[in-house]
Scaffold this motif. Structure first.
Motif, PDB file in Angstrom:
ATOM      1  N   ALA A  90       0.752  -1.191   0.171  1.00  0.00           N
ATOM      2  CA  ALA A  90       0.091  -0.032  -0.106  1.00  0.00           C
ATOM      3  C   ALA A  90       0.788   1.138  -0.093  1.00  0.00           C
ATOM      4  CB  ALA A  90      -0.999  -0.019   1.239  1.00  0.00           C
ATOM      5  N   VAL A  91       1.910   1.202   0.746  1.00  0.00           N
ATOM      6  CA  VAL A  91       2.776   2.316   0.836  1.00  0.00           C
ATOM      7  C   VAL A  91       3.513   2.695  -0.363  1.00  0.00           C
ATOM      8  CG1 VAL A  91       5.119   3.442   1.850  1.00  0.00           C
ATOM      9  CG2 VAL A  91       3.228   2.288   3.227  1.00  0.00           C
ATOM     10  N   ALA A  94       1.035   3.864  -3.177  1.00  0.00           N
ATOM     11  CA  ALA A  94       0.571   5.433  -2.942  1.00  0.00           C
ATOM     12  C   ALA A  94       1.713   6.262  -3.460  1.00  0.00           C
ATOM     13  CB  ALA A  94       0.478   5.650  -1.321  1.00  0.00           C
ATOM     14  N   SER A  97       1.562   6.029  -7.220  1.00  0.00           N
ATOM     15  CA  SER A  97       0.511   6.754  -7.600  1.00  0.00           C
ATOM     16  C   SER A  97       1.046   8.490  -7.763  1.00  0.00           C
ATOM     17  CB  SER A  97      -0.814   6.520  -6.803  1.00  0.00           C
ATOM     18  OG  SER A  97      -1.192   5.359  -6.859  1.00  0.00           O
ATOM     19  N   ASP A  98       1.430   8.930  -6.696  1.00  0.00           N
ATOM     20  CA  ASP A  98       1.887  10.348  -6.896  1.00  0.00           C
ATOM     21  C   ASP A  98       2.846  10.569  -8.066  1.00  0.00           C
ATOM     22  OD1 ASP A  98       0.489  10.896  -4.489  1.00  0.00           O
ATOM     23  OD2 ASP A  98       2.312  10.840  -3.138  1.00  0.00           O
ATOM     24  N   HIS A 123      -4.588   1.176 -11.140  1.00  0.00           N
ATOM     25  CA  HIS A 123      -4.009   0.398 -10.018  1.00  0.00           C
ATOM     26  C   HIS A 123      -4.871  -0.726  -9.755  1.00  0.00           C
ATOM     27  CE1 HIS A 123      -7.512   2.495  -8.143  1.00  0.00           C
ATOM     28  NE2 HIS A 123      -7.089   3.474  -8.837  1.00  0.00           N
TER      29      HIS A 123
END
Length: 201
Positions: A90-91, A94, A97-98, A123
């Protein structure tokens, strides 16, 4: 003895010419981007398991029995996103995604069409996540100053062009997603089920 006369003029103020301000702004923006990149790398390193101390190593160099516990089994064996699980995944997603939303798409997100599809819910496509993550890892390597002046060119030629060709191909991972704003239905086709082979006894 130093001169303490109050009439002694102080040092001249430092002045920057207008032409140099653009260079300073560019350098500051690059430094801020590098700081963000280092923060992502530090977050990734923080999620990796602790190395086994030498005292716990067996004589033959293999880790001791203590290292075979659940912490060792749960730790990532790779920096590749598909090797991660749970919170580490998840980290990493994220951070990816940025990069995709704020750098990749604004610069390289060309017009969407049936021959060049894209999915806003990328995603949810494991192949897209894997390819974009690989591209991002390469971007981190080839935009570093240690990559030299030809690093960005190498990234474009060897990584970006190949990734875009596969991701945005008409039969790529986004082939089932609609391209019209009037039909914003996201679809993910089922992957082929591996054939079961019977074991003859």
């Amino acid at each position: 003895m130093s001169d303490t006369n109050p009439t002694t003029p102080g040092p001249e103020p430092f002045r920057v010419s207008d032409g140099d301000l653009d260079d300073l702004a560019s350098t500051l923006a690059k430094t801020m981007a590098e700081v963000r990149q280092h923060g992502v790398i530090l977050d990734r390193l923080g999620s990796e398991p602790e190395p086994v101390p030498a005292a716990e190593q067996q004589a033959d160099g293999a880790p001791g029995a203590e290292a075979d516990g659940p912490e060792q089994a749960d730790g990532p064996a790779s920096v590749f996103i598909l090797a991660l699980g749970g919170e580490a995944y998840a980290v990493e997603l994220a951070a990816l995604s940025d990069w995709v939303n704020y750098l990749f798409l604004p610069v390289y997100g060309r017009e969407i069409s049936t021959i060049r599809p894209w999915c806003a819910q990328w995603h949810e496509h494991p192949e897209a996540v894997a390819r974009l993550h690989s591209l991002w890892l390469a971007w981190q390597q080839f935009t570093d100053t240690e990559a030299g002046l030809s690093g960005p060119s190498t990234w474009h030629r060897d990584h970006l062009d190949q990734t875009l060709a596969h991701l945005r191909a008409p039969d790529g991972p986004f082939a089932a997603c609609t391209t019209s704003a009037n039909r914003p239905n996201h679809r993910v086709l089922a992957t082929p089920v591996p054939e079961q082979t019977e074991v003859v006894m």
